[in-house]
Design an enzyme around this catalytic site. Structure first.
Site, PDB file in Angstrom:
ATOM      1  N   GLU A  61      -0.785  -8.554  -5.861  1.00 25.38           N
ATOM      2  CA  GLU A  61      -2.392  -8.951  -5.893  1.00 25.38           C
ATOM      3  C   GLU A  61      -2.154 -10.515  -6.304  1.00 25.38           C
ATOM      4  O   GLU A  61      -3.147 -11.364  -6.147  1.00 25.38           O
ATOM      5  CB  GLU A  61      -2.722  -8.128  -7.344  1.00 25.38           C
ATOM      6  N   THR A  97      -5.769 -16.297  -1.224  1.00 25.27           N
ATOM      7  CA  THR A  97      -4.589 -16.298   0.077  1.00 25.27           C
ATOM      8  C   THR A  97      -5.103 -15.270   1.147  1.00 25.27           C
ATOM      9  O   THR A  97      -5.019 -13.899   0.743  1.00 25.27           O
ATOM     10  CB  THR A  97      -3.157 -16.396  -0.404  1.00 25.27           C
ATOM     11  N   ARG A 107       0.638  -1.253   0.071  1.00 23.28           N
ATOM     12  CA  ARG A 107       0.009   0.094   0.007  1.00 23.28           C
ATOM     13  C   ARG A 107       0.991   1.201  -0.005  1.00 23.28           C
ATOM     14  O   ARG A 107       0.439   2.371  -0.218  1.00 23.28           O
ATOM     15  CB  ARG A 107      -0.962   0.118   1.364  1.00 23.28           C
ATOM     16  N   ASP A 139     -13.112  -7.753  -5.954  1.00 24.74           N
ATOM     17  CA  ASP A 139     -12.531  -9.078  -5.357  1.00 24.74           C
ATOM     18  C   ASP A 139     -13.659  -9.713  -4.662  1.00 24.74           C
ATOM     19  O   ASP A 139     -14.737  -8.956  -4.428  1.00 24.74           O
ATOM     20  CB  ASP A 139     -11.223  -9.003  -4.663  1.00 24.74           C
ATOM     21  N   CYS A 187     -16.929  -5.990   7.127  1.00 25.24           N
ATOM     22  CA  CYS A 187     -18.040  -6.737   6.281  1.00 25.24           C
ATOM     23  C   CYS A 187     -17.820  -8.094   6.120  1.00 25.24           C
ATOM     24  O   CYS A 187     -17.830  -8.159   4.821  1.00 25.24           O
ATOM     25  CB  CYS A 187     -18.719  -5.875   5.200  1.00 25.24           C
ATOM     26  N   GLY A 247       0.120 -22.794  -2.591  1.00 24.39           N
ATOM     27  CA  GLY A 247      -0.864 -23.505  -3.274  1.00 24.39           C
ATOM     28  C   GLY A 247      -1.176 -23.015  -4.582  1.00 24.39           C
ATOM     29  O   GLY A 247      -0.715 -21.938  -4.865  1.00 24.39           O
ATOM     30  N   TYR A 248      -2.283 -23.428  -5.341  1.00 22.82           N
ATOM     31  CA  TYR A 248      -2.717 -22.725  -6.655  1.00 22.82           C
ATOM     32  C   TYR A 248      -1.435 -22.454  -7.376  1.00 22.82           C
ATOM     33  O   TYR A 248      -1.016 -21.271  -7.741  1.00 22.82           O
ATOM     34  CB  TYR A 248      -3.460 -21.694  -6.571  1.00 22.82           C
ATOM     35  N   CYS A 290     -27.632   0.313   4.735  1.00 21.85           N
ATOM     36  CA  CYS A 290     -27.560  -1.115   4.288  1.00 21.85           C
ATOM     37  C   CYS A 290     -28.700  -1.851   4.028  1.00 21.85           C
ATOM     38  O   CYS A 290     -29.523  -2.231   4.761  1.00 21.85           O
ATOM     39  CB  CYS A 290     -26.350  -1.686   5.134  1.00 21.85           C
ATOM     40  N   TYR A 348      -9.263  -8.462 -12.707  1.00 19.36           N
ATOM     41  CA  TYR A 348      -9.189  -8.306 -11.355  1.00 19.36           C
ATOM     42  C   TYR A 348      -7.736  -7.428 -11.249  1.00 19.36           C
ATOM     43  O   TYR A 348      -7.681  -6.600 -10.754  1.00 19.36           O
ATOM     44  CB  TYR A 348      -9.265  -9.449 -10.510  1.00 19.36           C
TER      45      TYR A 348
HETATM   46  S1  SF4 Z   1     -24.413  -3.164   8.077  1.00 22.97           S
HETATM   47 FE1  SF4 Z   1     -24.268  -3.872   6.164  1.00 22.97          FE
HETATM   48  S2  SF4 Z   1     -22.298  -3.100   5.350  1.00 22.97           S
HETATM   49 FE2  SF4 Z   1     -22.211  -2.744   7.599  1.00 22.97          FE
HETATM   50  S3  SF4 Z   1     -21.183  -4.682   8.143  1.00 22.97           S
HETATM   51 FE3  SF4 Z   1     -23.508  -5.172   8.312  1.00 22.97          FE
HETATM   52  S4  SF4 Z   1     -23.997  -5.984   6.341  1.00 22.97           S
HETATM   53 FE4  SF4 Z   1     -21.844  -5.187   6.233  1.00 22.97          FE
END
Ligand code: SF4
Length: 363
Positions: free
Chosen positions: A39, A45, A27, A140, A194, A83-84, A210, A122
């Site tokens: 990448e 992985t 980064r 991804d 998430c 792997g892969y 959400c 990707y």
């Molecule tokens: S509220 Fe929605 S975006 Fe936030 S962690 Fe939960 S599922 Fe993911």
């Protein structure tokens, strides 16, 4: 022009990223070679597993030209355990193309990167966004999950046609002034906040907008067709030893572990194979071994790949003389001393056996 909802989404992720991002070496660079390396390594992985490999590759091959010049065996050996293995072979191949045909320079935009053999959509998007700040979305597994949940998209993410739906939405979300940071942010958000199981919805800055959270569908999204059950395979490895050296062979294309080294292999349809049957099979291949010279397997080694479940047994045989030329030809094995075996690229399964059988002590 982004809608207010799109702008809110991007801004929220950027703010979240500022506070939560992990410090990772790829980064802090805009060098397309290092970004590409990271990448390729991180596909399939986890970061914690990929990180030492990234450092090893950067140290061994600081430039794409140095990677291109390395022998394939050496690259596969460095990759061992990730792997892969086709990723490592393709990576090496692409390095040769970039070096020989492009003067060691990666193309500086998505479309041109995509034309390079071995670079898919990707990876092309990741290099274009992170190294050249192109306004393109990187898709991804993490991004699929976040978009599916936040925007309520129920297209099956395994079906190739769904990609277009997600790509269109994702491209519209990338802010022109920070495509690199935004792409990092959404990937990181999927990896940390998430997550597939138990996402941290309670303390999520996107909670109010959400779809999955508001409709009680967090566990249902994204939709992902179940993968087929892994195929069981039963490997019987013949460990032929002569005066402390061992016969191994390089695996060919058309099956798993292409280019890696293992022992002479007999594969059976069922798990249990009577020793007499094995001896007959070996004799047919020109390996004239007696029952009483075989040290039977001590245990079953299990190895699980994405589509295959391998059970392997190792039968050690001490030979009094070297194998004859015609047998070497028929079986394709060659004799290696232990030092050389250490340096060969091998499947993890073979490595585990060599270690447990105390053939390789310093692995
Ligand atoms: S509220 Fe929605 S975006 Fe936030 S962690 Fe939960 S599922 Fe993911």
């Amino acid at each position: 022009m982004a809608t207010p909802a799109q702008a809110f989404f991007a801004k929220t992720l950027l703010r979240w990223y500022e506070q939560h991002k992990r410090s990772l070496p790829w980064r802090d660079t805009t060098n397309p070679y290092y970004i590409w390396l990271s990448e390729v390594i991180l596909q399939q992985t986890r970061v914690a597993q990929g990180l030492p490999y990234y450092h090893k590759f950067v140290a061994a091959y600081p430039t794409v030209q140095e990677l291109a010049a390395a022998p394939e065996d050496e690259v596969l050996r460095l990759w061992q355990g990730l792997g892969y293995y086709s990723r490592a072979r393709n990576m090496h191949h692409t390095a040769i193309i970039v070096t020989d045909e492009l003067n060691g320079q990666f193309p500086n935009n998505y479309e041109a990167l995509l034309k390079l053999k071995g670079i898919g959509s990707y990876t092309a998007a990741a290099i274009a966004a992170f190294a050249f700040k192109e306004q393109v979305a990187v898709l991804d597994g993490n991004v699929f999950r976040v978009l599916s949940r936040v925007f309520g998209i129920s297209d099956d993410i395994v079906v190739p046609a769904s990609r277009k739906v997600f790509q269109k939405l994702a491209d519209g979300l990338v802010p022109a002034d920070a495509p690199d940071t935004y792409n990092q942010a959404i990937m990181e958000f999927g990896a940390i906040q998430c997550t597939p199981v138990m996402p941290d919805c309670l303390f999520c800055p996107l909670q109010q907008s959400c779809f999955a959270f508001n409709n009680g569908m967090v566990q249902e999204l994204p939709v992902k067709k179940k993968a087929k059950a892994a195929r069981p395979r039963y490997f019987h490895y013949i460990v032929l030893e002569h005066e402390g050296a061992f016969y191994l062979r390089k695996r060919l294309e058309g099956d798993i572990w292409q280019g890696l080294y293992d022992f002479y292999l007999y594969e059976s349809a069922n798990k249990n194979l009577p020793l007499e049957t094995l001896v007959q099979e070996l004799q047919q291949a020109g390996l004239d071994v007696d029952l009483e010279h075989i040290q039977p397997p001590l245990k079953d080694y299990k190895h699980i790949l994405s589509h295959q479940k391998i059970t392997a047994r190792f039968y050690r045989i001490r030979l009094h003389s070297r194998l004859k030329e015609e047998v070497l030809k028929e079986t394709r094995v060659a004799l290696f001393d232990v030092e050389k075996i250490e340096a060969l690229p091998k499947p993890v399964l073979i490595n585990s056996y060599l270690k447990e059988a105390k053939i390789l002590v310093y692995l």
